[in-house]
Motif scaffolding. Structure first.
Motif, PDB file in Angstrom:
ATOM      1  N   THR A  44      -2.013   9.965  -5.810  1.00 40.75           N
ATOM      2  CA  THR A  44      -2.967   9.386  -4.856  1.00 40.75           C
ATOM      3  C   THR A  44      -3.292  10.401  -3.763  1.00 40.75           C
ATOM      4  OG1 THR A  44      -1.201   8.451  -3.488  1.00 40.75           O
ATOM      5  CG2 THR A  44      -2.133   7.022  -5.204  1.00 40.75           C
ATOM      6  N   THR A  50      -9.537  12.891  -3.856  1.00 41.67           N
ATOM      7  CA  THR A  50      -9.609  11.473  -3.486  1.00 41.67           C
ATOM      8  C   THR A  50      -8.746  11.144  -2.275  1.00 41.67           C
ATOM      9  OG1 THR A  50      -7.864  10.969  -5.065  1.00 41.67           O
ATOM     10  CG2 THR A  50     -10.143  10.694  -5.819  1.00 41.67           C
ATOM     11  N   MET A  60      -3.016   3.635  -2.790  1.00 39.36           N
ATOM     12  CA  MET A  60      -3.323   2.512  -3.682  1.00 39.36           C
ATOM     13  C   MET A  60      -2.572   1.266  -3.241  1.00 39.36           C
ATOM     14  SD  MET A  60      -1.113   3.095  -7.170  1.00 39.36           S
ATOM     15  CE  MET A  60      -1.072   1.371  -7.597  1.00 39.36           C
ATOM     16  N   SER A  61      -3.107   0.124  -3.592  1.00 35.72           N
ATOM     17  CA  SER A  61      -2.471  -1.159  -3.293  1.00 35.72           C
ATOM     18  C   SER A  61      -2.186  -1.886  -4.592  1.00 35.72           C
ATOM     19  CB  SER A  61      -3.383  -2.021  -2.425  1.00 35.72           C
ATOM     20  OG  SER A  61      -3.570  -1.421  -1.164  1.00 35.72           O
ATOM     21  N   TYR A  62      -1.108  -2.669  -4.599  1.00 40.00           N
ATOM     22  CA  TYR A  62      -0.754  -3.482  -5.760  1.00 40.00           C
ATOM     23  C   TYR A  62       0.098  -4.648  -5.303  1.00 40.00           C
ATOM     24  CZ  TYR A  62       3.987  -1.535  -5.799  1.00 40.00           C
ATOM     25  OH  TYR A  62       5.267  -1.191  -5.457  1.00 40.00           O
ATOM     26  N   ARG A 119       0.867  -1.183   0.000  1.00 39.76           N
ATOM     27  CA  ARG A 119       0.000   0.000   0.000  1.00 39.76           C
ATOM     28  C   ARG A 119       0.900   1.229   0.000  1.00 39.76           C
ATOM     29  NH1 ARG A 119      -3.039   3.129   3.443  1.00 39.76           N
ATOM     30  NH2 ARG A 119      -2.114   2.226   5.302  1.00 39.76           N
ATOM     31  N   HIS A 156       1.439   5.674  -1.221  1.00 33.88           N
ATOM     32  CA  HIS A 156       1.015   6.955  -1.786  1.00 33.88           C
ATOM     33  C   HIS A 156       2.012   7.223  -2.896  1.00 33.88           C
ATOM     34  CE1 HIS A 156      -2.394   8.874  -0.007  1.00 33.88           C
ATOM     35  NE2 HIS A 156      -1.942   8.734   1.232  1.00 33.88           N
ATOM     36  N   LYS A 205      -6.494   8.943  -1.603  1.00 34.57           N
ATOM     37  CA  LYS A 205      -6.619   7.534  -1.262  1.00 34.57           C
ATOM     38  C   LYS A 205      -5.388   6.773  -1.725  1.00 34.57           C
ATOM     39  CE  LYS A 205      -9.565   3.538  -1.766  1.00 34.57           C
ATOM     40  NZ  LYS A 205     -10.586   2.896  -2.563  1.00 34.57           N
TER      41      LYS A 205
END
Length: 165
Positions: free
Chosen positions: A90, A95, A99-101, A73, A75, A97
């Motif tokens: 991000t 937003t 992100m996850s990958y 996770r 930014h 928020k």
């Protein structure tokens, strides 16, 4: 291959004045000096196992590292290298928020994946991604990224969740 980038901080002491009170005697001493010192702060640009390079903007002492297969996770903020135009973040106020990958699984561009490997939880890196390890000749018109544009990402590793089975 390591390339040193230096920022110089120049310090100069111009004048020092102080008073001493010794046994009820008021004593004043004025000191003039042209003493100067140059300090060097180096930020090292490191190479990955490809063409992508990175700098550590904020180190972390965490023992948790990003490895292939980890859910991560972050930014992230992306810039087009030659203009430093922001194309995505991000941290966008609308937003904001993270992100996850999955690291090393092709969910993000190749240069991003390579630049984040072995990054520590809590660390912030600036990743320099050449077009060949970004969007190449096709670019990514939706974000305003043209053909063969090099990119820069500032990435903050918020959490390494772990391996996904």
């Amino acid at each position: 291959q390591v390339e040193g980038l230096a920022e110089h901080i120049y310090i100069r002491i111009l004048s020092v004045s102080f008073k001493l009170l010794i046994l009820g005697i008021n004593f004043t001493y004025n000191f003039e000096s042209s003493y100067s010192e140059t300090m060097t702060v180096e930020r090292l640009r490191r190479k990955t196992n490809g063409l992508t390079e990175y700098e550590i903007l904020q180190p972390s002492h965490s023992c948790v590292l990003i490895d292939p297969g980890d859910e991560v996770r972050v930014h992230a903020t992306g810039f087009i290298s030659n203009t430093m135009r922001l194309f995505w973040s991000t941290k966008d106020p609308m937003t904001n928020k993270a992100m996850s990958y999955l690291a090393g699984q092709g969910e993000v561009i190749k240069g991003w994946d390579k630049g984040c490997m072995q990054m520590r939880e809590g660390e912030i890196r600036r990743i320099f991604v050449p077009a060949k390890e970004a969007y190449g000749t096709k670019g990514f018109p939706v974000f305003g990224i043209g053909s063969n544009e090099d990119l820069i990402f500032d990435i903050e590793c918020l959490e390494v969740v772990g391996k996904r089975e």
